[in-house]
Design a protein around this motif. Sequence first.
Motif, PDB file in Angstrom:
ATOM      1  N   VAL A  23       0.840  -1.193   0.000  1.00  0.00           N
ATOM      2  CA  VAL A  23       0.000   0.000   0.000  1.00  0.00           C
ATOM      3  C   VAL A  23       0.878   1.248   0.000  1.00  0.00           C
ATOM      4  N   THR A  24       0.499   2.209  -0.825  1.00  0.00           N
ATOM      5  CA  THR A  24       1.219   3.483  -0.868  1.00  0.00           C
ATOM      6  C   THR A  24       0.344   4.575  -0.261  1.00  0.00           C
ATOM      7  N   LYS A  25       0.962   5.703   0.017  1.00  0.00           N
ATOM      8  CA  LYS A  25       0.219   6.856   0.531  1.00  0.00           C
ATOM      9  C   LYS A  25      -0.900   7.215  -0.444  1.00  0.00           C
ATOM     10  N   GLU A  26      -0.589   7.169  -1.713  1.00  0.00           N
ATOM     11  CA  GLU A  26      -1.574   7.512  -2.740  1.00  0.00           C
ATOM     12  C   GLU A  26      -2.749   6.534  -2.736  1.00  0.00           C
ATOM     13  N   SER A  27      -2.447   5.240  -2.563  1.00  0.00           N
ATOM     14  CA  SER A  27      -3.538   4.262  -2.576  1.00  0.00           C
ATOM     15  C   SER A  27      -4.425   4.400  -1.338  1.00  0.00           C
ATOM     16  N   ILE A  28      -3.847   4.825  -0.226  1.00  0.00           N
ATOM     17  CA  ILE A  28      -4.661   5.072   0.966  1.00  0.00           C
ATOM     18  C   ILE A  28      -5.585   6.254   0.720  1.00  0.00           C
ATOM     19  N   LEU A  29      -5.054   7.308   0.100  1.00  0.00           N
ATOM     20  CA  LEU A  29      -5.872   8.484  -0.187  1.00  0.00           C
ATOM     21  C   LEU A  29      -6.965   8.181  -1.204  1.00  0.00           C
ATOM     22  N   GLU A  30      -6.784   7.115  -1.991  1.00  0.00           N
ATOM     23  CA  GLU A  30      -7.780   6.720  -2.981  1.00  0.00           C
ATOM     24  C   GLU A  30      -8.834   5.768  -2.411  1.00  0.00           C
ATOM     25  N   LEU A  31      -8.689   5.399  -1.139  1.00  0.00           N
ATOM     26  CA  LEU A  31      -9.691   4.536  -0.529  1.00  0.00           C
ATOM     27  C   LEU A  31     -11.041   5.244  -0.557  1.00  0.00           C
ATOM     28  N   PRO A  32     -12.120   4.486  -0.617  1.00  0.00           N
ATOM     29  CA  PRO A  32     -13.430   5.129  -0.567  1.00  0.00           C
ATOM     30  C   PRO A  32     -13.634   5.787   0.800  1.00  0.00           C
ATOM     31  N   PRO A  33     -14.501   6.768   0.879  1.00  0.00           N
ATOM     32  CA  PRO A  33     -14.759   7.398   2.176  1.00  0.00           C
ATOM     33  C   PRO A  33     -15.445   6.411   3.122  1.00  0.00           C
ATOM     34  N   LEU A  34     -15.124   6.546   4.377  1.00  0.00           N
ATOM     35  CA  LEU A  34     -15.735   5.716   5.411  1.00  0.00           C
ATOM     36  C   LEU A  34     -17.205   6.103   5.547  1.00  0.00           C
ATOM     37  N   LYS A  35     -18.087   5.119   5.455  1.00  0.00           N
ATOM     38  CA  LYS A  35     -19.526   5.393   5.536  1.00  0.00           C
ATOM     39  C   LYS A  35     -20.187   4.760   6.756  1.00  0.00           C
ATOM     40  N   ASP A  36     -19.510   3.815   7.379  1.00  0.00           N
ATOM     41  CA  ASP A  36     -20.051   3.125   8.555  1.00  0.00           C
ATOM     42  C   ASP A  36     -19.995   4.068   9.756  1.00  0.00           C
ATOM     43  N   ALA A  37     -21.152   4.491  10.240  1.00  0.00           N
ATOM     44  CA  ALA A  37     -21.216   5.484  11.328  1.00  0.00           C
ATOM     45  C   ALA A  37     -20.569   4.971  12.617  1.00  0.00           C
ATOM     46  N   ARG A  38     -20.746   3.690  12.914  1.00  0.00           N
ATOM     47  CA  ARG A  38     -20.137   3.131  14.135  1.00  0.00           C
ATOM     48  C   ARG A  38     -18.612   3.169  14.050  1.00  0.00           C
ATOM     49  N   LYS A  39     -18.078   2.782  12.890  1.00  0.00           N
ATOM     50  CA  LYS A  39     -16.627   2.803  12.728  1.00  0.00           C
ATOM     51  C   LYS A  39     -16.106   4.235  12.724  1.00  0.00           C
TER      52      LYS A  39
END
Length: 102
Positions: A41-57
């Motif tokens: 995993v690169t910094k760029e790939s982390i920034l490309e992760l989808p936004p977190l949508k799970d309210a509990r998490k």
Amino acid sequence: AESTNELLGILSHFGEEFPKDACLAHVESEIKATQLMLKDVTKESILELPPLKDARKMNAMKLMGLLISQCNYCSPILVPLICCRLMKLSYEFGFCEETISG
């Protein structure tokens, strides 16, 4: 220390538990597991992760963000454990502002 224990208790209700008697072996194990999970995993790939949508998490990650600064003073052994958990949750559930703390 009391407020740290309270935050840890709240986090457990969100399914995020940390050892009350954390030691260096816990830290080493979590760091190794996180490094293995993130090896490609690169910094760029982390920034490309989808936004977190799970309210509990999301709430759990916000609490962990607060806990990091608090643990710097009263329970520093927990800081790397929390950082590793933030990265694992981000990789599994999506990126959010608290990912940066990890």
